[in-house]
Structures are given as structure tokens and as C-alpha cells.
Design a protein around this motif. Structure first.
Motif, PDB file in Angstrom:
ATOM      1  N   SER A  76       0.828  -1.199   0.000  1.00 20.69           N
ATOM      2  CA  SER A  76       0.000   0.000   0.000  1.00 20.69           C
ATOM      3  C   SER A  76       0.865   1.253   0.000  1.00 20.69           C
ATOM      4  O   SER A  76       0.611   2.202  -0.744  1.00 20.69           O
ATOM      5  N   VAL A 116      -2.535  -5.607  -3.397  1.00 20.16           N
ATOM      6  CA  VAL A 116      -2.872  -4.683  -2.317  1.00 20.16           C
ATOM      7  C   VAL A 116      -4.288  -5.012  -1.873  1.00 20.16           C
ATOM      8  O   VAL A 116      -4.967  -5.824  -2.488  1.00 20.16           O
ATOM      9  N   ASP A 167      -7.242  -0.415  -0.781  1.00 16.39           N
ATOM     10  CA  ASP A 167      -6.221   0.278  -1.576  1.00 16.39           C
ATOM     11  C   ASP A 167      -6.681   0.424  -3.015  1.00 16.39           C
ATOM     12  O   ASP A 167      -6.492   1.461  -3.646  1.00 16.39           O
ATOM     13  N   ALA A 220      -0.321  -1.962  -7.499  1.00 20.08           N
ATOM     14  CA  ALA A 220      -1.550  -2.553  -6.944  1.00 20.08           C
ATOM     15  C   ALA A 220      -1.738  -3.974  -7.461  1.00 20.08           C
ATOM     16  O   ALA A 220      -2.180  -4.857  -6.736  1.00 20.08           O
ATOM     17  N   TYR A 240       0.558   4.292  -2.577  1.00 23.71           N
ATOM     18  CA  TYR A 240       0.108   5.639  -2.203  1.00 23.71           C
ATOM     19  C   TYR A 240       1.132   6.699  -2.595  1.00 23.71           C
ATOM     20  O   TYR A 240       0.780   7.818  -2.938  1.00 23.71           O
TER      21      TYR A 240
END
Ligand SMILES: [Zn+2]
Ligand SMILES: [Zn+2]
Length: 1192
Positions: free
Chosen positions: A563, A586, A590, A582, A567
Motif C-alpha cells: 500500500s 494490495v 487500496d 496494486a 500511495y
């Protein structure tokens, strides 16, 4: 395994003479080491080699020491023939002696009984027993060992034999070893599954294993020296043997030599021991040396992607699949020195050879290895690498490649020792290697290229390195813990991270690097700050979201939370990269964050992918819509964001953006769609408030808030919408209310209200509105629809022009309620004559079709009456209507009669007497012969007649009828019967009984039964039938002289007999003379003859016309009124007069249809039916005909 010297001591006596260390042992907790040295027993602190105490008690050389397993005491045995028991507090507890020198000691592991062995005997001592049990033996005992369960003691004898003794000292077994020299070291195995295996060494330099029963396991091995001590350790996996080789060697439990532990000593090594926790070992030497070592178990392993191969128990390779967690073991039965793994290859280096394995299949999860090649060479190398077709061996600065057949191909010499090699792939035979050197250089070497390429240089020795998935980036960790990441293109430093001990690039994601440092694992993408989490150990691999860590010799696979990196990408609006991260794995949350962030940044492609992953079809729809609009050039950023926010339910923000984009109407639509009308108000703009209210009202209507909707519609003047709702909801009261508020001029809405009210059966309320509108026709039709006839007729009274509106439906209503006469009259009143006839004719036809002949008869009678009535109203109608009346009268009689016949035919068990049926059918026969009405079956009539005639014995007539029947088409079901009747009739006499023949009461002639009309064949007088039994009544009609009116005639007839004076008698006579002379057949009579009984001859055809008697005034006066029956037909018909020639027979006429009946019959019918059987009239029903609404 490596051994690191920890401490050492060298024992000398006061004269600096070396003191041989014959034996040593650890106490059970490993803190103290007990050493037999010269005459003393030395006690060391194992942590640092401090001598704790030198125990004195023996007078001669101490040969052996042994610690009890319970840790409470230990024993020492000496050349002074004594055994001393010492406490753990290092105090001498007791002493006992043998007859010669003590050679060895061993505490029973369970009972802590001490076995002490000397040259000629051995003894058992325990604290519980006061005496020492001694057992003689004929050979010197050099070593002894208790089995692990403490049941048997093995004694190694100087003559090369092994004696097995039980706890009582009795010999339970003996292994003779012919030609064997002295045995100096034995030990029972401690391996859990091999506890009854005895390891035996002798001074023939051999190593053997025996079972408890004395069977040799395997074969003797030559170890090349004479052993002095054997010790199992590491749960019995390994054996330590020391002796004349001046070293301590390590062997597998099968006797395979693995190596030497510790240093080569300068004298025989007499004894060795392993620390209880097995991290340390100690040796004691001839020259008094005590050497204490730390054991370091080297990790021998190799890693390629998810395959991790490592050494276990020195001789086994375990290959662990880090994702599937599958493990396989390959037993090499030799010390494994190096392991290399690459793709489907595995190389294991053993002391004398290298074995190349390969996978059975290409399946990424296959774990079956088989031997491919063996290179029988002893290789000295610091690093070993296997490639597709080559083995690469590294030693110091030299790198060599060789084929699997052991042929050397190429050699590279580098500037500095090679510290780390990473294979970077490539086609077989051309694989590339990255080398990290001690001098900080990093080189790239290809197997098919003799020239290495210098890639980068770091300040200090390379500890490890790794190349990224797409070979774009090279990470190098140096000896100082600095990790530097270089671009492979230009060697430029991208970033660096301190405190790193190990690194791994993500094999599935180019830009992700895992770094491990002291208790920390960092994940770094791009040059964003690293994400840190706790971790002990070294990161050695990273694949997707799985991170492989080596910690305390075990490899673990951890799930890496990705994650953080995702981010970081999102924050930097790098959605494509965020998406790729991802994809490595994730959480759902997320993914949502990614999806929404991408969407809000109008990165539709990534947003779409993320929502697909989340299976959120709503958003996918939204994205498609936005993309469509984008393609069409609708690119307003604020509006798009607004739409997205609106979809998320962030209406305020969305509205603000719409406003910013100058598209307030979108905000308005949004809020009104959401029914948030108050908020919508703020975005009205130039729009009329009415629209908003209308939408609000529409919505209220949709959610069934009808009252609110109505109020809102009314408030904006949309009366129609309000009325529609009220109408649908059936709210009559409210409709009335709305109607009252409306101006008369608003006809449309008012009419709608009225219509609704009408539909809701609120005719009064509707009428009120119609009245306001001045629409009396509508008011009328309201009443009519509601069948409120009273109200309707009261209106018609003042507005006769609407008469038709009322009478027609009224007539229909009456007709539907079987009030035909009334209906007829109503039609007449409405001036709808055709309609009146039509309805009735239709009813008549229906009745005939349905075989309701009595109804048909009745309707014909009513029709006839109507015809008459028409003539009364309009004289011109007379010529047309009178024949119609007569015809209807005739039909009425026919159907009336036919009904009974029909019933008899359908239901043979009727109560009709044969005579009655005979009369009825004969009546019908005469009536229909010339003119048969539709619906009447001649066959039925004749058939019935023939049957009755036969019953009554009228054989002639029966035959005549049957003959007639033959000429007709006979229905199949009657055919046989008619034929039979015809045949049987022939057998009977051809005559009819006279009393059956109809007699004419006028001329007394018997008429034949077979007739074609209902008149006397002689005089032409019409027969009058009773309308119940249809027998011929004794009635004779008479006419009046032309000058006499009906009324006068009635008066004359009703004049009582007393008033009939003589003058009149004369007149009567005279009258007769004058007027009836032609009737006189006999001239000489006294009294005038009754004209009714006079037998007349009608031979003259011309006389038939006057068969009916015509009376003058005198004649009328002479009549007995009780014998006269008068049909007082209403105008325009004249009265009809009949004389009853059999006055005793009581006959009466119906007051309405003037049909004649036997009085008894008629009264019975009245009683049963309540009315005349023919015209259905009674005094009661006559009243009803004068319906209350028709009396104007
Ligand atoms: Zn007659
Ligand atoms: Zn009647």
C-alpha cells in the motif's frame, strides 16, 4: 561448519611437564568443564576459560571423569585405583577403590548409577547402595557406554571384543571381533531412531556400527587413525572422533567424514566433548592443551527466484519453494560444500565431486530433481554458480567456466578477489554474471566473452548486489552498509540508502527495491522516501508482494504490504505505476483509493482498470459516459469532476463546480433528481420557480405523496394535473372543493372534475357542476346513468327537448328488467317507434330461437297491442296497422298453443290430457296449414296430432295425418315410429268416433277432423276455442245491425227481462219478419225462431257470406244477457258479441285480451300465475303498466 577458537589452556605441572588431558566433560548446564589432568581434576568456567578450581584427591594420574545426568555429582577415576565422587559444589563426597587402575567411568543416564571400569573388574556404585558391586572380567576395559535407556552397559575390551552387560553386571551379549586390536572408544548413538546402534572404533583405524544384538551395520570404514574418543552430537546426526590423528574429525552418523573441527593439534587428541547447547566444543590433548571452540554452522545455500536450496545436516540439500511452501530433500551422503541453483539447474558441490541436478519438467512448481551430470573433481572455490550449460567456479580473483563434463572453457582474472556473484540470465552458454569485488568494482562478465566490463565502482568492498528486473538499475551494497543504486545505462548514481546489509529487486516490478538493515526492512520505489517496517534477518528476494527473508538460517516468506508504495505513486499522480504496484497485491481498500484517485484526476484508463478489479459496474458506466463525452469534445474539467463528485454523493462540491463552469442547470437537475429541492433553489438562475415546483410536485406524485403534489400543482396553477391526481385517487370531496374554487369560465377543468365525479358515482356533485356550466343535457345523462329516473323526468318536464335523452335509456332499462310494455310505452313517448318495434321483435325472435314459445306468443300479443295503439294515436296508421295487429294476434295464439305442444314433445310426461293435446294440435293444424309461421314445426304438430288421434281411437284421422306426415321430411329419430304407426293404422277400421268430430254451434254440422281452416265447413262460422284446453266453445258470434252502436247494443242486451214489454215483442217479431225472412225455412211459426239455433242449409254458396247472425234491436233485447259475452275491444276495433248456446257452461273472457276460457280453467290459471295465461294481464299488472313516470 566452522570452528572459532574461544579460549585455550595448556596444563603443565610444577615442573613445567606437560600433563596429558585424558578426559573431560561438561556439567549438564554447560557452565563448567571438568578436566582430568595429571593427578588433579580441573574445573573451568566455560565462558572464558577461567580455572575455577583444581580438585586434589587422587594420588596418581586421573584417567577419566564423568558427570551425572542429574547434575548433582560427578566422578573421577585414577591410576591410583580409586574412584572419587564429587558434589556439584566441588566437594569430595566419597571414594572407593578397585584392585587396579580405573580406565573409564559412566553414569547411567536414568538411574545415575555409576559404572567404573578397571583392568580386571568393573563396579556399579550408587548413592543408595552402601556397597560397591564388583564384577571380574578377563580383559582390560578401555571404554564403556550405557544405552540411552540405561538398561545395558557396553564394555570395550582390550582384546577387541565388546561385552554387553545388564544393570546387574551380567553379560547379556558379547561381540567377538576376530583379529581385532584393542578398542579404545565406543558410544551408543543418540539419534532418536538409532538408539541401539553402537559406534565402535578400534586400533585398526576402523570405524564400525553394531546393533545391540551384535550385528554389524554396513561395513567397516577406515578412518585413517586410531581413535581415542567417540562422541555423538547434534541429535545423533554427527559423530566426533579424535585420536592419533592429532585432530578432532566430524563424521555423519553413517561414518562419512565431513571435516575437522578446530585446529590441527601437535599431539594426540585424547578426548573431546560437545557443549550441551552444541554451540561449543572442547578437545583435550596429550600435550596438555585444552582448546575451546565456538561452532559456527555455515549456511550453504542458493536462491533463484522462489527456489531456495540449502544444506541441512551437512549432507542433505533441501529445496524449498518459497511461494508454494513445498520442500524436497536430496540426500547426498557427503559433506555439502556449496550449492548453486539457477532456473531448472541445481549444482551441489561435495568434497570430491560436483553433482548437477535438473528438474523433471518445466512446470514452475515442479519440485522433482534428477541427477544430470557428475563432475568428479575436487574444486577449491569460494563461490559456485551454475548456468544453463556451465558451472562457474570462483576462487579469489579467478573465475572459471566449465562444462558439465568438467572441461574448463574460459577463465577470467580480475583485479581483486571476487566477493559476490549474481547471475543475470541470458541465453544458455551466453549467460551474464555481475561480480562484486573486494576493491569495490562491479564487473559484468559473459560466458561467451573473454572480456569483463567494468560497470560501476563503490568506495569499499562489495558485500552484495542485485540487478533490477529489466536490468535498468543496479544496486550495490558495500562493506560499510551503504546501498547505492545506479542506472545501468550510464552508471549514474540514482540514490543511496545507508545501513543496508542486503537488497533485492522485485522480480515483478522494475522500480521496487527491498533493503534490509538492522531490524528494518525498507521498500523503495523511484526515489521516493523508503517505506520502513520491522524485520530481523536479511532480505534475499522479492517477488510481487512476497518478500523472502533469511533469519537464523531459515528462510521465511512474508507478505509485503505494498500500500505504501502505491500511495506514494498516487500522491505523485503516477497512476499507471500505482496500478502496476496494486496489481502485485494490495487490499480492496487500496484498490478503491486508487480507483477514486485516478477518477478524480480524470485518469479514466487506470480508474477503469481499478473499477473492473473492484467489479463496480456503476462507476464503469460513469467512466464510459465521461469518456464518450470526452470523445465528443465535451472537455470541461470542472463539469467532469462535478459529475464524478455528484456520483459519489458529494453534491455540494459538485454543485459548486457546475456553478464554476457556468452550468448551474446541471446543479439544478442534480438536486431536483435527488429531490433536494431546497438546495436546488439556489441554482434556479433564470429559470422559473414554477418548473422547480412542478418537478417537486411530480416527484411527490411519484412517491405517492398525492396531497402534497396536489397542493403544489394548484399553487402553480396547474389545475389539470391536480385534478388528474384527485381523479385517479378517487378523492371526490377534494374534487368538489377544487371545482367550487374554479370560475365558470374554466369549462375544461370543470368538465374534467365532473367526469371524474361521474365516474366515482358522485352524480349529485357532478350534476352541480354541470348545472353551473348550464349543461342540462349532461345533467340529464348523469341521472340517466345513475338510473335516477325521478330526477331525470323532472328535468325533462321543463326541458322537453331532451326527452329522447331520458326515454330511450329508460326504455332500455325497462326492457332489461322485463318490463316490455312499459319499455314500449317509453319508446313511444320518446318518439322512437322503430326502436320500440325493433326491441320487441328482437325479443320475440330470441324467444322463438330459444324455444320459449309462450314468451314469443306473449311478445306477439304485445306487438299487436302496440299496433293498435299506434292507430289510436294516428288515424293514418289504421290501414297499415290493423292487418299487422291481426297478424300478430294470430301469431300470438299460435305460439301460445305451440308452447304446450312443444313441452309435451320435449317432456313426454306432462300433465296434459290426450284430449287437450289433441285439441291444441288440431287447432294449430288448422291455423298453420295455409300460413305456417317461422319457428313452428308442421311435423311436430302433425306427429303429436297423430299420436293423440290414435289414443282417442280416431283411426281414420290418424291415417290421414300419417299420410300427410309421409309427405314431410321426417326427423330420423321419429322415422321408425311413424312407419310403425302407419303400418299398424292400416289394421284398424277406417272411421272416427262421432263425439270427437267438431260440431258447429251455428249450423249444427259435424265438421271433419281433417280441416284446413278454423271455420265451419258448412256455414263458415269461426270456431271459438278455450285458451287453456282448446276445445271448441259453444259460442256463436253475432253482428249488430248497422244503425246500432256498440254502446246501445250493450245497453239493450243488459236490459232486464221485465222491461222487455210486449210492444217490443211485436217489434222483435216484426223485426224478425222484416229482417230475417231469408232465414226462415219454415213459414208457419208462432214464436220467432232463435236465429242461432236455426238449422240452415248452405247449399247455396252465396249464403255462406252471411253465416253470421245479425241482430236488430228487438233481437238484442230478447237476448238473455247472462248468455252473452262481449269483447269490449278498445277503438278503433268494434266490440265483438257472442252468444253462449250452452248457458250452463260457464265461460268468461279475459278483460284484456278477450280470449275465452272455461271459468274454472281461467280462475285456476289466475291462482297459479296471478294473471291471464295468454296476455299475462291482471288487475294488478294493469296498474303497473301505468308507470309513475309515464303518466303525463
Ligand atoms: Zn256451421
Ligand atoms: Zn288475457
Amino acid at each position: 561448519m566452522r570452528s572459532v577458537p574461544t579460549w585455550a589452556d595448556k596444563i603443565q605441572d610444577a615442573e613445567k611437564q606437560e600433563q596429558c588431558i585424558y578426559d573431560l566433560c561438561f556439567n549438564p548446564n554447560g557452565l563448567q568443564l571438568i578436566v582430568a589432568s595429571g593427578n588433579r581434576v580441573l574445573v573451568y568456567d566455560t565462558t572464558d576459560g577461567t580455572l575455577i578450581q583444581a580438585l586434589k584427591g587422587h594420588k596418581d594420574t586421573v584417567y577419566c571423569v564423568n558427570y551425572a545426568k542429574n547434575g548433582q555429582k560427578f566422578a573421577s577415576g585414577s591410576a591410583d585405583k580409586t574412584v572419587i565422587i564429587w558434589s556439584s559444589k566441588l566437594e569430595g563426597l566419597l571414594k572407593y577403590s578397585h584392585s587396579d587402575a580405573i580406565q573409564c567411568l559412566s553414569y547411567n543416564p536414568l538411574s545415575n548409577q555409576l559404572a567404573s571400569c578397571a583392568i580386571t573388574d568393573f563396579a556399579f556404585w550408587s548413592a543408595e547402595q552402601k556397597s560397591v558391586q564388583k564384577h571380574k572380567i578377563n580383559s582390560r576395559i578401555n571404554a564403556c557406554s550405557w544405552t540411552n535407556d540405561g538398561q545395558y552397559l557396553a564394555l570395550a575390551l582390550g582384546n577387541g571384543a565388546i561385552s554387553i552387560r545388564n544393570k546387574l553386571g551380567e553379560e547379556k551379549g558379547r561381540f567377538e571381533r576376530p583379529n581385532s586390536p584393542s578398542i579404545w572408544a565406543i558410544s551408543w548413538s543418540i539419534a532418536p531412531d538409532e538408539q541401539d546402534t553402537l559406534c565402535v572404533t578400534d586400533w585398526n583405524k576402523s570405524l564400525s556400527f553394531y546393533t545391540l544384538g551384535g550385528k554389524l551395520i554396513g561395513k567397516d570404514r577406515n578412518i585413517g587413525f586410531d581413535a581415542l574418543k567417540v562422541k555423538y552430537f547434534s541429535k545423533g546426526e554427527f559423530i566426533m572422533i579424535c585420536g592419533s590423528n592429532k585432530a578432532c574429525n566430524m563424521y555423519t552418523k553413517d561414518g562419512i567424514k565431513l571435516g575437522t573441527i578446530g585446529d590441527q593439534q601437535s599431539s594426540w587428541v585424547w578426548c573431546c566433548a560437545v557443549h550441551p547447547d552444541e554451540n561449543f566444543m572442547v578437545v583435550g590433548c596429550q600435550d596438555g592443551t585444552i582448546a575451546y571452540y565456538q561452532l559456527v554452522f555455515n549456511t550453504v545455500h542458493g536462491l533463484y527466484k522462489e527456489r531456495y536450496a540449502f544444506r541441512e545436516n551437512m549432507t542433505d540439500v533441501i529445496i524449498q519453494h518459497l511461494i508454494t511452501e513445498q520442500k524436497v530433500r536430496i540426500k547426498c551422503r557427503d559433506l555439502i560444500k556449496k550449492i548453486a541453483i539457477y532456473k531448472h539447474r541445481l549444482a551441489v558441490q561435495l568434497p570430491e565431486r560436483v553433482i548437477i541436478y535438473e528438474l523433471y519438467s518445466n512446470d514452475s512448481n515442479d519440485m522433482h530433481y534428477r541427477v544430470k551430470e557428475k563432475i568428479t573433481q575436487k574444486l577449491d572455490c569460494s563461490l559456485l554458480v551454475i548456468c544453463g550449460e556451465h558451472l562457474v567456479v570462483c576462487q579469489e580473483r579467478t573465475l572459471q567456466s566449465m562444462t558439465f563434463q568438467g572441461v574448463q572453457e574460459r577463465e577470467w582474472l580480475l583485479e581483486s578477489p571476487i566477493r559476490y556473484i549474481k547471475i543475470i540470465g541470458g541465453p544458455p552458454k551466453q549467460e551474464g554474471l555481475i561480480l562484486g569485488l573486494k576493491n569495490g568494482q562491479v564487473w559484468e562478465v559473459h560466458l561467451d566473452n573473454p572480456f569483463p566490463i567494468l560497470k560501476v565502482r563503490v568506495p569499499s568492498s562489495v558485500r552484495c548486489l542485485d540487478l533490477s528486473q529489466r536490468k535498468q538499475k543496479l544496486a550495490v551494497v558495500d562493506e560499510t552498509g551503504l546501498c547505492q543504486v545506479f542506472s545501468t545505462k550510464d552508471g549514474e548514481l540514482q540514490y543511496q540508502e545507508p545501513n543496508t546489509n542486503s537488497i533485492a529487486w522485485n522480480t515483478q516490478y522494475e522500480d521496487m527495491l527491498a533493503l534490509s538493515g538492522p531490524n528494518v526492512l525498507s521498500i523503495k520505489i523511484e526515489n521516493f522516501p523508503a517505506h520502513k517496517q520491522k524485520l530481523t534477518g536479511f532480505v534475499v528476494g522479492l517477488s510481487g508482494s512476497k518478500v523472502f527473508c533469511l533469519s537464523e538460517n531459515t528462510m521465511t516468506t512474508l507478505d509485503l504490504p505494498l500500500s505504501g508504495p502505491m500511495y506514494q505513486y498516487i500522491e505523485n499522480k503516477m497512476f499507471a505505476e500505482a496500478h502496476r504496484v496494486a496489481c502485485l497485491g494490495v487490499t480492496e481498500g487500496d484498490w478503491e483509493e486508487l480507483a477514486h484517485s485516478a477518477l478524480e484526476n480524470l485518469n479514466f484508463e487506470i480508474a477503469r482498470l481499478a473499477f473492473v478489479k473492484l467489479q463496480d459496474y456503476g462507476y464503469l458506466e460513469l467512466i464510459r459516459d465521461l469518456q464518450d463525452r470526452q470523445r465528443k469534445g465535451d472537455n470541461n474539467h470542472d463539469v467532469m469532476i462535478g459529475d464524478i463528485l455528484a456520483y459519489k454523493g458529494k453534491f455540494k462540491e459538485a454543485a459548486r463546480l457546475y456553478q464554476k463552469a457556468g452550468q448551474e442547470h446541471k446543479a439544478l437537475t442534480m438536486y431536483t433528481d435527488m429531490r433536494m429541492f431546497d438546495q436546488a433553489q439556489d441554482y434556479l438562475g433564470s429559470n422559473d420557480n414554477t418548473t422547480l415546483i412542478r418537478q417537486k410536485a411530480d416527484w411527490a406524485k411519484n412517491i405517492n405523496e398525492f396531497k402534497a403534489a396536489v397542493d403544489m400543482y394548484l399553487s402553480i396553477g396547474d389545475t389539470k394535473a391536480a385534478i388528474d391526481i384527485l381523479g385517479e385517487q378517487g378523492s371526490a370531496d377534494q374534487l368538489v372543493e377544487v371545482g367550487r374554487k374554479l370560475d365558470k369560465a374554466e369549462r375544461g377543468p370543470l368538465i374534467e372534475i365532473a367526469e371524474h365525479l361521474k365516474r366515482l358515482d358522485k352524480s349529485n356533485a357532478a350534476a352541480e357542476i354541470y348545472k353551473r356550466l348550464g349543461d342540462s343535457a349532461a345533467v340529464l345523462s348523469l341521472h340517466v346513468n345513475a338510473m335516477e329516473w325521478a330526477q331525470a323526468f323532472s328535468i325533462v318536464q321543463t326541458q322537453p327537448q331532451h326527452k329522447e335523452l331520458v326515454y330511450v335509456p329508460y326504455a332500455h332499462w325497462l326492457a332489461e328488467n322485463d318490463k316490455f310494455v312499459q319499455a314500449q310505452r317509453a319508446f313511444h313517448k320518446a318518439g322512437r317507434l322503430d326502436e320500440a318495434f325493433h326491441v320487441l321483435q328482437q325479443l320475440t325472435r330470441n324467444a322463438v330461437d330459444e324455444c320459449r314459445y309462450h314468451d314469443a306468443g306473449y311478445y306477439y300479443w304485445v306487438l299487436g297491442q302496440q299496433c293498435l295503439e299506434l292507430t289510436r294515436e294516428n288515424d293514418e296508421m289504421l290501414p297499415k296497422m290493423l292487418p299487422k295487429y291481426r297478424e300478430n294476434e294470430r301469431l300470438a295464439g299460435i305460439f301460445y298453443a305451440y308452447h304446450s305442444l312443444h313441452r309435451y314433445l320435449e317432456e313426454p310426461f306432462t300433465s296434459f290430457m290426450p284430449e287437450a293435446l289433441f285439441n291444441i294440435s288440431r287447432f294449430l293444424m288448422t291455423e298453420i296449414t295455409e300460413n305456417r309461421p317461422k319457428g313452428i314445426s308442421l311435423f311436430n304438430v302433425l306427429y303429436c296430432l297423430s299420436k293423440q288421434a290414435k289414443k282417442l281411437g280416431a283411426n281414420k284421422f290418424t291415417k290421414q295425418i300419417l299420410d300427410k306426415l309421409q309427405s314431410l321430411k321426417i326427423p330420423a329419430k321419429f322415422q321408425e315410429e311413424v312407419e310403425l304407426a302407419t303400418i299398424s293404422a292400416r289394421a284398424r277400421s277406417y272411421s272416427d268416433p262421432e263425439d270427437l268430430l267438431p260440431m258447429c254451434y251455428r249450423c249444427s254440422t259435424y265438421n271433419p277432423l281433417l280441416a284446413t281452416s278454423n271455420r265451419c265447413v258448412n256455414c263458415g262460422q269461426k270456431f271459438v276455442h278455450s285458451y287453456v284446453s282448446f276445445e271448441i266453445l259453444p259460442l256463436v258470434e253475432f253482428h249488430l245491425e248497422d244503425s246500432i252502436t256498440d254502446i246501445e247494443a250493450v245497453r239493450l242486451i243488459e236490459t232486464p227481462p221485465g222491461d222487455k214489454d210486449h210492444n217490443m215483442k211485436d217489434e222483435w217479431r216484426q223485426e224478425i219478419n222484416e229482417n230475417a225472412e231469408t232465414l226462415q225455412l219454415d213459414a208457419d211459426y208462432e214464436e220467432p225462431k232463435d236465429p242461432f239455433t236455426t238449422r240452415m242449409s248452405f247449399d247455396d254458396e252465396s249464403n255462406k257470406e252471411i253465416a253470421t247472425a245479425t241482430l236488430n234491436r228487438a233481437g238484442l233485447l230478447a237476448l238473455d244477457s247472462s248468455a252473452v259475452l262481449i269483447c269490449k275491444h278498445p277503438p278503433p276495433l268494434r266490440y265483438q258479441f257472442y252468444r253462449n248456446l250452452l248457458p250452463d257452461l260457464q265461460i268468461r273472457l279475459c278483460d284484456y285480451c278477450f280470449k275465452a276460457f272455461h271459468v274454472d280453467d281461467f280462475e285456476l290459471q289466475l291462482l297459479q300465475k296471478g294473471h291471464c295465461p295468454f296476455c299475462r294481464s291482471s288487475s294488478e299488472t294493469q296498474n303497473i303498466i301505468d308507470d309513475e313516470y309515464l303518466t303525463f
